[in-house]
Motif scaffolding. Structure first.
Motif, PDB file in Angstrom:
ATOM      1  N   ASP A  35       0.832  -1.208   0.000  1.00  0.00           N
ATOM      2  CA  ASP A  35       0.000   0.000   0.000  1.00  0.00           C
ATOM      3  C   ASP A  35       0.864   1.255   0.000  1.00  0.00           C
ATOM      4  N   THR A  40      -5.928   4.232   6.240  1.00  0.00           N
ATOM      5  CA  THR A  40      -5.933   3.687   7.594  1.00  0.00           C
ATOM      6  C   THR A  40      -4.843   2.635   7.715  1.00  0.00           C
ATOM      7  N   TYR A  41      -4.368   2.450   8.939  1.00  0.00           N
ATOM      8  CA  TYR A  41      -3.345   1.444   9.186  1.00  0.00           C
ATOM      9  C   TYR A  41      -4.044   0.154   9.578  1.00  0.00           C
ATOM     10  N   ASN A  42      -3.920  -0.851   8.745  1.00  0.00           N
ATOM     11  CA  ASN A  42      -4.543  -2.136   8.995  1.00  0.00           C
ATOM     12  C   ASN A  42      -3.586  -3.237   8.559  1.00  0.00           C
ATOM     13  N   PRO A  43      -2.655  -3.633   9.442  1.00  0.00           N
ATOM     14  CA  PRO A  43      -1.655  -4.631   9.048  1.00  0.00           C
ATOM     15  C   PRO A  43      -2.292  -5.991   8.783  1.00  0.00           C
ATOM     16  N   THR A  44      -1.672  -6.736   7.883  1.00  0.00           N
ATOM     17  CA  THR A  44      -2.168  -8.065   7.553  1.00  0.00           C
ATOM     18  C   THR A  44      -1.458  -9.117   8.409  1.00  0.00           C
ATOM     19  N   ALA A 125       2.804  -0.206  16.362  1.00  0.00           N
ATOM     20  CA  ALA A 125       2.069   0.681  15.458  1.00  0.00           C
ATOM     21  C   ALA A 125       2.630   2.099  15.482  1.00  0.00           C
TER      22      ALA A 125
END
Length: 131
Positions: A35, A40-44, A125
């Motif tokens: 990305d 938004t921060y949404n780690p996998t 984070a």
């Protein structure tokens, strides 16, 4: 959040590693963190597992002369180790609760404590969003 290239460079700076990463490391990070400036921060799960088991990050945290791990391990007190780790990785002082928690962790794990503390700070984070 940081782009893959920014994250890789920031990890290197925090670990006290000079110079540019090799192209294989860059390709690995770009593939795992594709990305570009997400809203938004949404780690996998794949990203979390990579940072947990990454030989790249593990090599950055090796206690080789000149590295952040080496420098921090050679500080005399746990308090000074925690303060320097926070300054090197997050660019701030630990709050009183963070300081006491981290000092306790370092006293329980003298062999790997500094490396584990740096890893925890580099994978949190706050690091990935603010640096």
């Amino acid at each position: 959040p940081l782009t893959a290239e920014q994250l890789l460079r920031s990890l290197r700076v925090a670990a006290g590693i000079s110079g540019s990463p090799d192209s294989q490391q860059e390709r690995t990070f770009v593939a795992l963190f594709p990305d570009i400036i997400p809203e938004t921060y949404n780690p996998t799960l794949q990203q979390a597992l990579f940072l947990t088991n990454s030989p790249i990050l593990d090599s950055y945290l090796a206690a080789s002369p000149g590295s952040a791990t080496y420098k921090i391990m050679n500080l005399v007190t746990h308090e000074s180790q925690v303060r320097q780790a926070f300054a090197a990785v997050l660019g701030r002082r630990p709050d009183p609760v963070e300081l006491e928690t981290c000092k306790s962790i370092l006293s329980q794990s003298p062999k790997n404590g500094v490396k584990n503390l740096l890893w925890a700070l580099m994978t949190c984070a706050e690091f990935k969003v603010n640096h």
